[in-house]
Design a protein around this motif. Sequence first.
Motif, PDB file in Angstrom:
ATOM      1  N   ARG A  36       1.242  -0.955  -0.238  1.00 58.62           N
ATOM      2  CA  ARG A  36       0.145   0.240  -0.320  1.00 58.62           C
ATOM      3  C   ARG A  36       0.864   1.087  -0.094  1.00 58.62           C
ATOM      4  NH1 ARG A  36      -0.648   3.770   3.548  1.00 58.62           N
ATOM      5  NH2 ARG A  36       0.001   2.489   5.047  1.00 58.62           N
ATOM      6  N   THR A  37       1.818   0.548   0.464  1.00 60.24           N
ATOM      7  CA  THR A  37       3.132   2.672   1.264  1.00 60.24           C
ATOM      8  C   THR A  37       3.245   2.565  -0.378  1.00 60.24           C
ATOM      9  OG1 THR A  37       3.012   1.836   2.755  1.00 60.24           O
ATOM     10  CG2 THR A  37       4.363   3.510   2.058  1.00 60.24           C
ATOM     11  N   GLU A  40       1.220   4.404  -2.756  1.00 59.28           N
ATOM     12  CA  GLU A  40       1.138   5.440  -2.802  1.00 59.28           C
ATOM     13  C   GLU A  40       2.649   6.751  -3.160  1.00 59.28           C
ATOM     14  OE1 GLU A  40      -0.111   6.051   1.023  1.00 59.28           O
ATOM     15  OE2 GLU A  40      -1.420   4.948   1.461  1.00 59.28           O
ATOM     16  N   ARG A  41       3.477   6.419  -2.774  1.00 57.61           N
ATOM     17  CA  ARG A  41       4.428   6.694  -3.724  1.00 57.61           C
ATOM     18  C   ARG A  41       4.782   6.425  -4.467  1.00 57.61           C
ATOM     19  NH1 ARG A  41       9.143   4.658  -5.191  1.00 57.61           N
ATOM     20  NH2 ARG A  41       8.997   2.436  -4.291  1.00 57.61           N
ATOM     21  N   ARG A  43       1.944   6.354  -6.990  1.00 55.96           N
ATOM     22  CA  ARG A  43       1.187   6.791  -7.960  1.00 55.96           C
ATOM     23  C   ARG A  43       1.508   8.752  -7.581  1.00 55.96           C
ATOM     24  NH1 ARG A  43      -3.335   5.274  -4.783  1.00 55.96           N
ATOM     25  NH2 ARG A  43      -3.792   3.708  -6.378  1.00 55.96           N
ATOM     26  N   HIS A  44       1.982   8.981  -6.077  1.00 56.65           N
ATOM     27  CA  HIS A  44       2.939  10.782  -6.135  1.00 56.65           C
ATOM     28  C   HIS A  44       3.666  11.177  -7.731  1.00 56.65           C
ATOM     29  CE1 HIS A  44       3.585  14.251  -4.416  1.00 56.65           C
ATOM     30  NE2 HIS A  44       4.589  13.676  -4.223  1.00 56.65           N
TER      31      HIS A  44
END
Length: 105
Positions: A36-37, A40-41, A43-44
């Motif tokens: 998940r982390t 997020e990274r 995707r950013h």
Amino acid sequence: MHPHRLKQLVASVPEGIDADERARLLAHVQASDGCRTRIERVRHELQLALGGPLDGTDAEGAIDLAMELDALERVQQRVDGWLTALVEELTHGPRPVSYDDGVPA
């Protein structure tokens, strides 16, 4: 898996599981949360890459990030499924194997 859902899932496991089972659970939790982390990274990073003018190098980087994001999202579903199955096993015990002949193995 959303951190709140992950916490709820882990909380449903009985306290009395042995050390090996607890280690397996922790490994699954870390894999799920780590995935998940990373999602997020990435995707950013992809949003940043797509936010400005793309020259040839940046366009290739954006494509690479999009492919990594796609793979991570698919892996996340798989890892979360493994975690859910493990929690089910630790909570309710292993399910009997069935060979679709109506007789449990």
